[in-house]
Design an enzyme around this catalytic site. Structure first.
Site, PDB file in Angstrom:
ATOM      1  CG  ASP A  21      -8.430   6.519   0.302  1.00 16.16           C
ATOM      2  OD1 ASP A  21      -8.256   5.282   0.394  1.00 16.16           O
ATOM      3  OD2 ASP A  21      -8.606   7.251   1.290  1.00 16.16           O
ATOM      4  CD1 TRP A  26     -16.627   0.882  -6.043  1.00 15.92           C
ATOM      5  CD2 TRP A  26     -15.696  -1.161  -6.125  1.00 15.92           C
ATOM      6  NE1 TRP A  26     -17.072   0.260  -7.182  1.00 15.92           N
ATOM      7  CE2 TRP A  26     -16.520  -0.996  -7.256  1.00 15.92           C
ATOM      8  CE3 TRP A  26     -15.012  -2.360  -5.963  1.00 15.92           C
ATOM      9  CZ2 TRP A  26     -16.678  -1.991  -8.231  1.00 15.92           C
ATOM     10  CZ3 TRP A  26     -15.162  -3.356  -6.919  1.00 15.92           C
ATOM     11  CH2 TRP A  26     -15.996  -3.164  -8.043  1.00 15.92           C
ATOM     12  CG  ASN A  69      -0.896   1.969   1.958  1.00 12.88           C
ATOM     13  OD1 ASN A  69      -0.914   2.587   0.895  1.00 12.88           O
ATOM     14  ND2 ASN A  69      -1.779   2.206   2.914  1.00 12.88           N
ATOM     15  NE  ARG A  72      -3.922  -0.213   3.546  1.00 12.83           N
ATOM     16  CZ  ARG A  72      -4.817   0.286   2.715  1.00 12.83           C
ATOM     17  NH1 ARG A  72      -5.353  -0.487   1.782  1.00 12.83           N
ATOM     18  NH2 ARG A  72      -5.182   1.537   2.802  1.00 12.83           N
ATOM     19  CD  GLU A 208      -6.192  26.385  -6.479  1.00 12.39           C
ATOM     20  OE1 GLU A 208      -7.185  26.217  -5.736  1.00 12.39           O
ATOM     21  OE2 GLU A 208      -5.476  27.409  -6.425  1.00 12.39           O
TER      22      GLU A 208
HETATM   23  C1  IPE Z   1      -3.344   6.801   1.018  1.00 10.97           C
HETATM   24  O1  IPE Z   1      -4.496   6.068   1.297  1.00 10.97           O
HETATM   25  C2  IPE Z   1      -2.402   5.990   0.221  1.00 10.97           C
HETATM   26  C3  IPE Z   1      -2.883   5.587  -1.092  1.00 10.97           C
HETATM   27  C4  IPE Z   1      -3.976   5.998  -1.687  1.00 10.97           C
HETATM   28  C5  IPE Z   1      -2.030   4.669  -1.788  1.00 10.97           C
HETATM   29  P1  IPE Z   1      -4.725   5.341   2.689  1.00 10.97           P
HETATM   30  O2  IPE Z   1      -6.073   4.726   2.619  1.00 10.97           O
HETATM   31  O3  IPE Z   1      -3.612   4.449   3.026  1.00 10.97           O
HETATM   32  O4  IPE Z   1      -4.705   6.578   3.690  1.00 10.97           O
HETATM   33  P2  IPE Z   1      -5.208   6.709   5.193  1.00 10.97           P
HETATM   34  O5  IPE Z   1      -4.504   5.677   5.985  1.00 10.97           O
HETATM   35  O6  IPE Z   1      -6.682   6.485   5.178  1.00 10.97           O
HETATM   36  O7  IPE Z   1      -4.862   8.096   5.576  1.00 10.97           O
HETATM   37  C1  IPE Z   2      -6.582   2.965  -1.810  1.00 12.94           C
HETATM   38  O1  IPE Z   2      -7.729   2.298  -1.365  1.00 12.94           O
HETATM   39  C2  IPE Z   2      -5.534   2.014  -2.322  1.00 12.94           C
HETATM   40  C3  IPE Z   2      -4.401   1.799  -1.411  1.00 12.94           C
HETATM   41  C4  IPE Z   2      -4.189   2.436  -0.289  1.00 12.94           C
HETATM   42  C5  IPE Z   2      -3.443   0.785  -1.792  1.00 12.94           C
HETATM   43  P1  IPE Z   2      -7.827   1.724   0.081  1.00 12.94           P
HETATM   44  O2  IPE Z   2      -7.305   0.339   0.082  1.00 12.94           O
HETATM   45  O3  IPE Z   2      -7.223   2.630   1.067  1.00 12.94           O
HETATM   46  O4  IPE Z   2      -9.408   1.689   0.309  1.00 12.94           O
HETATM   47  P2  IPE Z   2     -10.201   2.133   1.596  1.00 12.94           P
HETATM   48  O5  IPE Z   2      -9.752   3.505   1.940  1.00 12.94           O
HETATM   49  O6  IPE Z   2      -9.883   1.148   2.664  1.00 12.94           O
HETATM   50  O7  IPE Z   2     -11.640   2.088   1.176  1.00 12.94           O
HETATM   51 MG    MG Z   3      -7.857   4.220   2.117  1.00 15.26          MG
END
Ligand code: IPE
Ligand code: IPE
Ligand code: MG
Length: 247
Positions: A21, A26, A69, A72, A208
Protein backbone atom coordinates in the site's frame (compact mmCIF):
# COMPACT_ATOMS: atom_id res chain seq x y z
CA UNK A 1 26.47 -6.75 11.10
CA UNK A 2 24.10 -6.13 8.20
CA UNK A 3 20.39 -6.84 8.65
CA UNK A 4 20.68 -9.81 6.30
CA UNK A 5 23.54 -11.25 8.37
CA UNK A 6 21.41 -10.97 11.51
CA UNK A 7 18.71 -13.25 10.08
CA UNK A 8 18.40 -16.74 11.56
CA UNK A 9 18.32 -18.96 8.49
CA UNK A 10 16.41 -21.64 10.41
CA UNK A 11 13.59 -19.23 11.33
CA UNK A 12 12.63 -17.83 7.94
CA UNK A 13 8.82 -17.57 7.61
CA UNK A 14 7.61 -20.12 5.07
CA UNK A 15 4.80 -17.88 3.87
CA UNK A 16 4.90 -14.08 3.80
CA UNK A 17 1.83 -12.07 2.75
CA UNK A 18 2.09 -8.38 1.86
CA UNK A 19 -0.47 -5.60 1.49
CA UNK A 20 1.50 -3.38 -0.90
CA UNK A 21 0.00 0.00 0.00
CA UNK A 22 0.97 3.64 -0.56
CA UNK A 23 1.70 3.87 -4.28
CA UNK A 24 -0.68 6.78 -4.79
CA UNK A 25 0.66 8.81 -1.87
CA UNK A 26 4.24 8.15 -2.98
CA UNK A 27 3.43 9.58 -6.44
CA UNK A 28 1.50 12.55 -5.06
CA UNK A 29 4.37 13.46 -2.74
CA UNK A 30 6.67 13.92 -5.74
CA UNK A 31 4.07 15.63 -7.91
CA UNK A 32 3.52 12.62 -10.19
CA UNK A 33 0.29 10.96 -11.32
CA UNK A 34 -0.78 7.95 -9.23
CA UNK A 35 0.06 5.56 -12.07
CA UNK A 36 3.73 6.46 -11.67
CA UNK A 37 3.53 5.16 -8.08
CA UNK A 38 2.11 1.86 -9.26
CA UNK A 39 4.94 1.52 -11.79
CA UNK A 40 7.51 2.15 -9.06
CA UNK A 41 5.61 -0.40 -6.96
CA UNK A 42 6.49 -3.10 -9.49
CA UNK A 43 10.20 -2.31 -8.96
CA UNK A 44 9.69 -2.74 -5.21
CA UNK A 45 7.95 -6.07 -5.74
CA UNK A 46 10.80 -7.30 -7.96
CA UNK A 47 13.35 -6.46 -5.23
CA UNK A 48 11.32 -8.01 -2.42
CA UNK A 49 10.35 -11.16 -4.34
CA UNK A 50 13.98 -11.75 -5.31
CA UNK A 51 15.19 -11.22 -1.74
CA UNK A 52 12.44 -13.48 -0.40
CA UNK A 53 13.30 -16.30 -2.82
CA UNK A 54 17.02 -16.00 -2.12
CA UNK A 55 16.48 -16.16 1.64
CA UNK A 56 14.30 -19.24 1.75
CA UNK A 57 10.73 -17.92 1.78
CA UNK A 58 8.64 -20.56 0.01
CA UNK A 59 5.40 -18.58 -0.54
CA UNK A 60 5.02 -14.85 -1.11
CA UNK A 61 1.43 -13.69 -1.55
CA UNK A 62 0.92 -10.05 -2.47
CA UNK A 63 -2.24 -7.94 -2.59
CA UNK A 64 -2.05 -6.24 -5.97
CA UNK A 65 -5.70 -5.36 -6.66
CA UNK A 66 -8.68 -5.82 -4.35
CA UNK A 67 -12.26 -6.50 -5.38
CA UNK A 68 -12.99 -3.05 -3.90
CA UNK A 69 -10.33 -1.40 -6.10
CA UNK A 70 -12.71 -1.71 -9.08
CA UNK A 71 -14.48 1.36 -7.67
CA UNK A 72 -11.45 3.58 -8.34
CA UNK A 73 -11.54 6.05 -11.26
CA UNK A 74 -11.67 4.21 -14.58
CA UNK A 75 -8.39 5.74 -15.74
CA UNK A 76 -6.53 4.37 -12.71
CA UNK A 77 -8.09 0.91 -13.08
CA UNK A 78 -7.09 0.87 -16.76
CA UNK A 79 -3.56 1.99 -15.94
CA UNK A 80 -3.26 -0.80 -13.36
CA UNK A 81 -4.51 -3.45 -15.80
CA UNK A 82 -2.07 -2.28 -18.52
CA UNK A 83 0.73 -2.26 -15.96
CA UNK A 84 -0.17 -5.83 -15.04
CA UNK A 85 0.15 -6.98 -18.65
CA UNK A 86 3.42 -5.13 -19.34
CA UNK A 87 4.95 -6.22 -16.02
CA UNK A 88 4.10 -9.88 -16.58
CA UNK A 89 5.90 -9.70 -19.94
CA UNK A 90 8.85 -7.75 -18.55
CA UNK A 91 9.39 -9.75 -15.36
CA UNK A 92 9.29 -13.25 -16.83
CA UNK A 93 13.09 -13.28 -17.05
CA UNK A 94 13.46 -12.36 -13.36
CA UNK A 95 10.98 -15.08 -12.38
CA UNK A 96 12.85 -17.71 -14.38
CA UNK A 97 16.27 -16.61 -13.19
CA UNK A 98 15.20 -16.83 -9.54
CA UNK A 99 13.19 -20.03 -10.04
CA UNK A 100 9.94 -18.37 -8.95
CA UNK A 101 6.62 -19.92 -9.89
CA UNK A 102 3.89 -17.36 -10.54
CA UNK A 103 0.35 -17.95 -9.35
CA UNK A 104 -2.77 -15.82 -8.88
CA UNK A 105 -5.85 -15.80 -6.65
CA UNK A 106 -9.03 -13.76 -6.90
CA UNK A 107 -11.90 -13.33 -9.29
CA UNK A 108 -9.57 -13.69 -12.27
CA UNK A 109 -12.45 -14.02 -14.74
CA UNK A 110 -13.31 -10.36 -14.07
CA UNK A 111 -9.89 -9.20 -15.32
CA UNK A 112 -9.58 -7.93 -18.91
CA UNK A 113 -8.98 -10.72 -21.41
CA UNK A 114 -5.43 -9.52 -22.08
CA UNK A 115 -4.51 -9.86 -18.40
CA UNK A 116 -6.00 -13.35 -18.19
CA UNK A 117 -4.08 -14.48 -21.27
CA UNK A 118 -0.75 -13.05 -20.08
CA UNK A 119 -1.29 -14.43 -16.57
CA UNK A 120 -1.92 -17.96 -17.82
CA UNK A 121 1.09 -17.72 -20.16
CA UNK A 122 3.44 -16.76 -17.32
CA UNK A 123 1.88 -19.31 -14.98
CA UNK A 124 2.45 -22.02 -17.56
CA UNK A 125 6.03 -20.98 -18.29
CA UNK A 126 7.00 -20.77 -14.61
CA UNK A 127 5.02 -23.83 -13.47
CA UNK A 128 8.15 -25.94 -12.93
CA UNK A 129 9.99 -23.40 -10.76
CA UNK A 130 10.52 -24.78 -7.28
CA UNK A 131 12.29 -22.14 -5.22
CA UNK A 132 9.31 -19.94 -4.32
CA UNK A 133 5.69 -19.40 -5.32
CA UNK A 134 4.73 -15.77 -5.87
CA UNK A 135 0.96 -15.39 -5.76
CA UNK A 136 -0.69 -12.21 -7.00
CA UNK A 137 -4.02 -11.45 -5.34
CA UNK A 138 -5.97 -9.82 -8.18
CA UNK A 139 -9.58 -8.74 -7.98
CA UNK A 140 -9.31 -10.54 -4.65
CA UNK A 141 -11.71 -10.23 -1.72
CA UNK A 142 -11.54 -12.50 1.29
CA UNK A 143 -15.22 -12.31 2.22
CA UNK A 144 -16.24 -13.43 -1.28
CA UNK A 145 -13.66 -16.21 -1.11
CA UNK A 146 -15.11 -17.50 2.19
CA UNK A 147 -18.67 -17.11 0.94
CA UNK A 148 -17.88 -19.17 -2.17
CA UNK A 149 -16.33 -21.86 0.02
CA UNK A 150 -19.46 -21.96 2.18
CA UNK A 151 -21.60 -22.24 -0.95
CA UNK A 152 -19.55 -25.13 -2.30
CA UNK A 153 -19.78 -26.95 1.04
CA UNK A 154 -23.54 -26.33 1.23
CA UNK A 155 -23.85 -27.81 -2.26
CA UNK A 156 -22.04 -30.95 -1.06
CA UNK A 157 -24.43 -31.24 1.86
CA UNK A 158 -27.33 -30.75 -0.52
CA UNK A 159 -26.16 -33.65 -2.70
CA UNK A 160 -25.48 -35.74 0.45
CA UNK A 161 -21.76 -35.95 -0.36
CA UNK A 162 -21.14 -34.47 3.11
CA UNK A 163 -23.19 -34.29 6.30
CA UNK A 164 -23.50 -31.14 8.41
CA UNK A 165 -21.74 -32.89 11.31
CA UNK A 166 -18.78 -33.77 9.12
CA UNK A 167 -17.99 -30.15 8.15
CA UNK A 168 -14.68 -29.09 9.68
CA UNK A 169 -11.96 -26.45 9.23
CA UNK A 170 -10.10 -28.62 6.74
CA UNK A 171 -13.16 -28.74 4.47
CA UNK A 172 -13.40 -24.97 4.49
CA UNK A 173 -9.68 -24.56 3.82
CA UNK A 174 -9.89 -26.98 0.90
CA UNK A 175 -12.43 -24.68 -0.72
CA UNK A 176 -10.41 -21.50 -0.27
CA UNK A 177 -8.31 -20.15 -3.16
CA UNK A 178 -5.25 -20.76 -0.98
CA UNK A 179 -5.94 -24.52 -0.62
CA UNK A 180 -2.51 -25.39 -2.03
CA UNK A 181 -0.42 -23.30 0.37
CA UNK A 182 0.21 -23.11 4.12
CA UNK A 183 -1.25 -20.12 6.01
CA UNK A 184 0.87 -16.93 6.11
CA UNK A 185 3.35 -16.76 8.99
CA UNK A 186 3.94 -13.04 8.55
CA UNK A 187 1.67 -10.33 7.14
CA UNK A 188 3.30 -7.01 6.20
CA UNK A 189 1.35 -3.84 5.44
CA UNK A 190 3.15 -0.73 4.24
CA UNK A 191 2.13 2.96 4.22
CA UNK A 192 1.10 3.33 7.87
CA UNK A 193 -2.43 1.96 7.48
CA UNK A 194 -3.39 -0.45 10.24
CA UNK A 195 -6.13 -2.49 8.63
CA UNK A 196 -6.61 -5.72 6.70
CA UNK A 197 -8.81 -4.42 3.84
CA UNK A 198 -10.50 -7.77 3.11
CA UNK A 199 -7.23 -9.72 2.69
CA UNK A 200 -6.86 -13.41 3.68
CA UNK A 201 -9.17 -13.07 6.69
CA UNK A 202 -9.36 -16.77 7.49
CA UNK A 203 -5.75 -17.51 6.59
CA UNK A 204 -4.15 -14.89 8.89
CA UNK A 205 -5.80 -16.23 12.06
CA UNK A 206 -2.33 -16.81 13.57
CA UNK A 207 -0.07 -14.72 11.32
CA UNK A 208 2.34 -12.26 12.92
CA UNK A 209 1.40 -8.73 11.82
CA UNK A 210 3.99 -6.14 10.81
CA UNK A 211 3.13 -2.55 9.97
CA UNK A 212 5.52 0.04 8.62
CA UNK A 213 5.06 3.69 7.62
CA UNK A 214 7.27 3.18 4.55
CA UNK A 215 5.28 3.62 1.34
CA UNK A 216 5.35 0.54 -0.89
CA UNK A 217 7.44 2.10 -3.73
CA UNK A 218 10.15 2.92 -1.14
CA UNK A 219 10.07 -0.54 0.47
CA UNK A 220 13.31 -2.38 -0.36
CA UNK A 221 15.38 -5.41 0.66
CA UNK A 222 16.51 -3.74 3.90
CA UNK A 223 12.89 -3.00 4.89
CA UNK A 224 12.03 -6.61 4.11
CA UNK A 225 14.89 -7.89 6.32
CA UNK A 226 13.66 -5.58 9.11
CA UNK A 227 10.24 -7.21 8.89
CA UNK A 228 11.81 -10.69 8.94
CA UNK A 229 13.92 -9.78 11.96
CA UNK A 230 10.87 -8.46 13.79
CA UNK A 231 9.13 -11.76 13.02
CA UNK A 232 12.11 -13.77 14.26
CA UNK A 233 12.06 -11.95 17.60
CA UNK A 234 8.50 -12.91 18.40
CA UNK A 235 7.15 -15.86 20.32
CA UNK A 236 4.27 -17.58 18.56
CA UNK A 237 2.31 -19.04 21.40
CA UNK A 238 -0.90 -20.26 19.70
CA UNK A 239 -2.76 -19.85 22.97
CA UNK A 240 -0.16 -21.59 25.15
CA UNK A 241 2.00 -19.97 27.83
CA UNK A 242 5.60 -18.98 27.33
CA UNK A 243 6.59 -21.53 30.01
CA UNK A 244 4.95 -24.34 28.09
CA UNK A 245 6.94 -23.42 25.00
CA UNK A 246 10.23 -23.10 26.92
CA UNK A 247 10.20 -25.82 29.60
C1 IPE B 1 -5.53 -2.66 -0.26
O1 IPE B 1 -5.16 -1.33 -0.40
C2 IPE B 1 -5.46 -3.35 -1.57
C3 IPE B 1 -4.14 -3.42 -2.17
C4 IPE B 1 -3.00 -3.08 -1.60
C5 IPE B 1 -4.11 -3.94 -3.50
P1 IPE B 1 -6.23 -0.16 -0.51
O2 IPE B 1 -5.45 1.11 -0.58
O3 IPE B 1 -7.20 -0.40 -1.59
O4 IPE B 1 -6.98 -0.29 0.89
P2 IPE B 1 -7.93 0.72 1.66
O5 IPE B 1 -9.05 1.06 0.76
O6 IPE B 1 -7.10 1.92 2.00
O7 IPE B 1 -8.34 -0.02 2.88
C1 IPE C 1 -1.64 0.25 -3.36
O1 IPE C 1 -1.41 1.63 -3.38
C2 IPE C 1 -1.87 -0.31 -4.73
C3 IPE C 1 -3.28 -0.63 -5.04
C4 IPE C 1 -4.28 -0.56 -4.20
C5 IPE C 1 -3.57 -1.03 -6.40
P1 IPE C 1 -2.58 2.65 -3.39
O2 IPE C 1 -2.97 2.93 -4.79
O3 IPE C 1 -3.67 2.24 -2.50
O4 IPE C 1 -1.88 3.95 -2.77
P2 IPE C 1 -2.46 4.93 -1.69
O5 IPE C 1 -2.91 4.10 -0.54
O6 IPE C 1 -3.59 5.67 -2.32
O7 IPE C 1 -1.31 5.83 -1.34
MG1 MG D 1 -4.07 2.44 -0.54
Amino acid sequence: MSLKEQLHTDKIPGHVAIIMDGNGRWAKKQGFLRARGHKKGVDALRKVATAAAKNGVKYLTVYAFSSENWSRPKAEVNALMSLLVSSLKKELGTLQKNEIRLSAIGDLASLPEKCQVELSEVRKTTAGNKRMTLTLALSYGSKAEIMNAVRAIAQKVHTKELSVEEINEVHLEQHLLTHDMPPPDLLIRTSGEHRISNYLLWQIAYAELYFTDTLWPDFDEEDFYKALLSYQNRERRYGKTSEQLNP
